[in-house]
Design a protein around this motif. Structure first.
Motif, mmCIF file in Angstrom:
data_model
loop_
_atom_site.group_PDB
_atom_site.id
_atom_site.type_symbol
_atom_site.label_atom_id
_atom_site.label_comp_id
_atom_site.label_asym_id
_atom_site.label_seq_id
_atom_site.Cartn_x
_atom_site.Cartn_y
_atom_site.Cartn_z
ATOM 1 N N CYS A 68 -0.947 -2.563 -5.656
ATOM 2 C CA CYS A 68 -1.640 -3.505 -4.757
ATOM 3 C C CYS A 68 -2.975 -3.897 -5.388
ATOM 4 O O CYS A 68 -3.389 -5.057 -5.361
ATOM 5 C CB CYS A 68 -1.920 -2.882 -3.401
ATOM 6 N N CYS A 71 -3.841 -6.982 -7.806
ATOM 7 C CA CYS A 71 -4.153 -8.322 -7.287
ATOM 8 C C CYS A 71 -5.284 -8.288 -6.269
ATOM 9 O O CYS A 71 -5.821 -9.331 -5.907
ATOM 10 C CB CYS A 71 -2.917 -8.941 -6.642
ATOM 11 N N HIS A 72 -5.614 -7.120 -5.780
ATOM 12 C CA HIS A 72 -6.705 -6.983 -4.797
ATOM 13 C C HIS A 72 -7.690 -5.962 -5.364
ATOM 14 O O HIS A 72 -7.648 -4.787 -5.020
ATOM 15 C CB HIS A 72 -6.146 -6.513 -3.446
ATOM 16 N N ARG A 95 0.639 -18.237 -4.874
ATOM 17 C CA ARG A 95 -0.648 -18.321 -4.175
ATOM 18 C C ARG A 95 -1.736 -17.464 -4.800
ATOM 19 O O ARG A 95 -1.476 -16.598 -5.625
ATOM 20 C CB ARG A 95 -0.445 -17.946 -2.701
ATOM 21 N N PRO A 98 -5.816 -13.364 -1.403
ATOM 22 C CA PRO A 98 -6.969 -13.322 -0.506
ATOM 23 C C PRO A 98 -7.603 -11.942 -0.537
ATOM 24 O O PRO A 98 -6.973 -10.970 -0.956
ATOM 25 C CB PRO A 98 -6.350 -13.595 0.875
ATOM 26 N N MET A 110 -1.467 -13.199 6.247
ATOM 27 C CA MET A 110 -0.951 -14.199 5.305
ATOM 28 C C MET A 110 -1.504 -15.596 5.591
ATOM 29 O O MET A 110 -1.910 -15.909 6.692
ATOM 30 C CB MET A 110 0.589 -14.270 5.295
ATOM 31 N N PHE A 111 -1.453 -16.436 4.538
ATOM 32 C CA PHE A 111 -1.946 -17.812 4.649
ATOM 33 C C PHE A 111 -1.166 -18.604 5.695
ATOM 34 O O PHE A 111 -1.671 -19.573 6.250
ATOM 35 C CB PHE A 111 -1.820 -18.534 3.295
ATOM 36 N N GLN A 121 3.193 -6.305 7.031
ATOM 37 C CA GLN A 121 2.934 -7.017 5.769
ATOM 38 C C GLN A 121 3.157 -6.130 4.544
ATOM 39 O O GLN A 121 3.607 -6.606 3.505
ATOM 40 C CB GLN A 121 1.487 -7.543 5.761
ATOM 41 N N GLU A 131 6.186 -10.154 -7.157
ATOM 42 C CA GLU A 131 5.049 -9.244 -7.025
ATOM 43 C C GLU A 131 5.410 -7.866 -7.587
ATOM 44 O O GLU A 131 5.284 -7.616 -8.763
ATOM 45 C CB GLU A 131 4.554 -9.218 -5.575
ATOM 46 N N LYS A 256 -4.043 -20.607 6.872
ATOM 47 C CA LYS A 256 -5.025 -19.874 7.684
ATOM 48 C C LYS A 256 -6.413 -20.018 7.073
ATOM 49 O O LYS A 256 -6.588 -19.819 5.867
ATOM 50 C CB LYS A 256 -4.633 -18.400 7.763
HETATM 51 C C1 HEC Z 1 1.142 -9.836 -7.531
HETATM 52 C C2 HEC Z 1 -0.085 -9.830 -6.792
HETATM 53 C C3 HEC Z 1 -0.123 -9.084 -5.471
HETATM 54 C C4 HEC Z 1 0.234 -7.777 -5.246
HETATM 55 C C5 HEC Z 1 0.812 -6.779 -6.215
HETATM 56 C C6 HEC Z 1 -0.092 -7.524 -3.860
HETATM 57 N N1 HEC Z 1 -0.615 -8.642 -3.280
HETATM 58 FE FE1 HEC Z 1 -1.316 -8.800 -1.398
HETATM 59 N N2 HEC Z 1 -1.416 -10.792 -1.599
HETATM 60 C C7 HEC Z 1 -1.187 -11.485 -2.772
HETATM 61 C C8 HEC Z 1 -1.134 -12.915 -2.475
HETATM 62 C C9 HEC Z 1 -0.910 -14.017 -3.484
HETATM 63 C C10 HEC Z 1 -1.306 -13.038 -1.087
HETATM 64 C C11 HEC Z 1 -1.247 -14.329 -0.260
HETATM 65 C C12 HEC Z 1 0.203 -14.493 0.159
HETATM 66 C C13 HEC Z 1 0.430 -15.488 1.261
HETATM 67 O O1 HEC Z 1 -0.440 -15.640 2.106
HETATM 68 O O2 HEC Z 1 1.494 -16.113 1.271
HETATM 69 C C14 HEC Z 1 -1.499 -11.687 -0.565
HETATM 70 C C15 HEC Z 1 -1.769 -11.397 0.757
HETATM 71 C C16 HEC Z 1 -2.051 -10.122 1.227
HETATM 72 C C17 HEC Z 1 -2.550 -9.817 2.545
HETATM 73 C C18 HEC Z 1 -2.886 -10.826 3.632
HETATM 74 C C19 HEC Z 1 -4.377 -11.054 3.752
HETATM 75 C C20 HEC Z 1 -4.721 -12.121 4.754
HETATM 76 O O3 HEC Z 1 -5.892 -12.560 4.764
HETATM 77 O O4 HEC Z 1 -3.868 -12.568 5.524
HETATM 78 C C21 HEC Z 1 -2.651 -8.454 2.634
HETATM 79 C C22 HEC Z 1 -3.132 -7.639 3.809
HETATM 80 C C23 HEC Z 1 -2.198 -7.919 1.363
HETATM 81 N N3 HEC Z 1 -1.871 -8.969 0.523
HETATM 82 C C24 HEC Z 1 -2.077 -6.573 1.068
HETATM 83 C C25 HEC Z 1 -1.369 -6.101 -0.044
HETATM 84 C C26 HEC Z 1 -0.865 -4.741 -0.182
HETATM 85 C C27 HEC Z 1 -1.042 -3.638 0.839
HETATM 86 C C28 HEC Z 1 -0.224 -4.679 -1.377
HETATM 87 C C29 HEC Z 1 0.510 -3.518 -1.983
HETATM 88 C C30 HEC Z 1 1.581 -2.930 -1.191
HETATM 89 C C31 HEC Z 1 -0.351 -5.994 -1.982
HETATM 90 N N4 HEC Z 1 -1.031 -6.825 -1.143
HETATM 91 C C32 HEC Z 1 0.134 -6.326 -3.235
HETATM 92 C C33 HEC Z 1 -1.030 -10.932 -4.021
HETATM 93 C C34 HEC Z 1 -0.622 -9.630 -4.222
#
Ligand code: HEC
Ligand code: HEC
Length: 329
Positions: A68, A71-72, A95, A98, A110-111, A121, A131, A256
């Motif tokens: 996670c 990307c975050h 995308r 965020p 999500m967006f 989520q 991802e 969003k």
């Molecule tokens: C490859 C890159 C990537 C990885 C790995 C990833 N994310 Fe994300 N994450 C994103 C992207 C891009 C979005 C936006 C997706 C959308 O809104 O359609 C997102 C959206 C989110 C959001 C929504 C935030 C909001 O403001 O609505 C959360 C919470 C989140 N991710 C948590 C996680 C968690 C927990 C993990 C691991 C289990 C994870 N992400 C793994 C790229 C990633």
């Protein structure tokens, strides 16, 4: 004027806070919302710690490549600073990632503003082809075989490591990520008049009074969390935003509204990372966005001087709060 507020957190813990109301330029001060912990997922230090380990663990992805946190990233306010996030084997998402700071306040995730909880989520990126690309069954067998995780699941949840443990602990960790102590907060909510420079104060006035930004990006969270079309494109091409959830043409181009907290750290901007700098964002709004039938009618052209633009950008910089980083050093 000093007011005492009693906040009941999670229905269990009572915390009393003393806040000094500041005579802000808007004349009224709203408080921070409280984080609602789901009834089936009360938080605890041990659960947050397990969630933190999982959030940072590349073993959650195919080929042990991506976590996670890839990307975050904490140092980028939990974004990744590339237009479109990159998952396993160099695959790109559609995308821009965020921030997950203050994720506990999100009414929807999500967006497309379509997922109700962080718990629901968490499994999405794990299974998503572009991802982390993991099959849940394989992943759970893999994690169960790691003694640290299976023991923690027993201790914290009194069960074997399963999807419940995985999603509950990652979500508890995300709810612990709070960033609400920017210099703007000190000025606006803690009555520290000198916390902002004159230029930043002028930028806040422009943002909140003279332009229309607080219509959608109002404090304390600098978002109203609504899916809105801000005129980014006249033709949204492949990614039509919330339209993909219900196939309703009035949803085309709706995303969003993102929070502007830590905005100086989270470039590039918009759902597809297509806007590189804050100057480019201002240029987008000052021309009134691009024409689109769903564009929100509050987005109209304006003109500001170079000095005003500088003030506005200084104000954005005052929304940075990296105090959460003390947990990641
Ligand atoms: C490859 C890159 C990537 C990885 C790995 C990833 N994310 Fe994300 N994450 C994103 C992207 C891009 C979005 C936006 C997706 C959308 O809104 O359609 C997102 C959206 C989110 C959001 C929504 C935030 C909001 O403001 O609505 C959360 C919470 C989140 N991710 C948590 C996680 C968690 C927990 C993990 C691991 C289990 C994870 N992400 C793994 C790229 C990633
Ligand atoms: C009618 C609602 C609305 C108004 C008014 C509005 N915005 Fe936005 N803003 C949005 C939406 C929706 C997005 C996300 C669009 C996307 O991702 O494609 C956004 C995105 C942004 C972003 C990028 C955030 C990120 O993390 O990518 C910035 C910066 C921003 N707006 C600043 C402003 C400023 C400055 C003003 C005033 C001139 C303003 N906005 C007025 C709805 C609004």
């Amino acid at each position: 004027m000093t007011i005492r507020f009693l906040l009941i957190l999670g229905g269990i813990v009572s915390v009393s806070l003393f806040l000094t109301e500041c005579k802000s330029s808007s004349g009224s001060v709203s408080l921070y919302p409280t984080i609602e912990h789901p009834a089936d997922n009360p938080s605890s230090e041990a659960k947050i710690e397990l969630g933190r380990k999982l959030f940072f663990d590349t073993r959650l992805s195919k080929g042990d490549a991506i976590a996670c946190v890839s990307c975050h990233r904490p140092d980028f306010a939990f974004t990744d600073r590339i237009p479109l996030s990159q998952g396993v084997e160099g695959r790109h998402t559609e995308r821009n990632s965020p921030s997950v700071l203050n994720a506990g306040y999100l009414p929807t995730v999500m967006f497309d503003a379509h997922i109700e909880t962080l718990e629901k989520q968490a499994i999405v990126p794990i299974q998503e082809h572009v991802e982390m690309d993991m099959d849940m069954k394989t992943l759970l067998n893999k994690l169960r075989a790691i003694p640290e995780y299976s023991e923690a699941a027993r201790e914290i949840f009194d069960r074997d490591f399963d999807a419940w443990v995985l999603t509950r602990s990652i979500s508890a960790f995300q709810r612990s990520l709070i960033s609400l102590n920017s210099r703007f907060d000190q000025y606006y909510y803690q009555n520290e008049k000198s916390a902002l420079t004159d230029s930043e104060k002028r930028g806040w006035k422009l943002f909140s009074k003279e332009l229309y930004c607080t219509e959608c990006h109002a404090p304390p969270m600098f978002t109203n969390y609504e899916p809105i079309n801000n005129g980014l494109y006249s033709d949204y091409g492949k990614d039509k935003g919330r339209f993909r959830i219900h196939n309703d043409s009035t949803d085309i181009g709706k995303f969003k509204v993102p929070s502007l907290r830590n905005i100086d750290l989270t470039h590039p901007y918009m759902h597809d990372g297509s806007v590189r700098t804050l100057e480019d964002v201002i240029a987008h709004y000052s021309k009134g966005g691009n024409p689109h039938k769903n564009k929100d009618e509050r987005i109209v052209p304006f003109s500001i001087s170079d000095d005003e633009q500088t003030d506005l950008i200084h104000f954005f910089e005052a929304l940075t709060d990296t105090s959460y980083m003390k947990d990641f050093r």
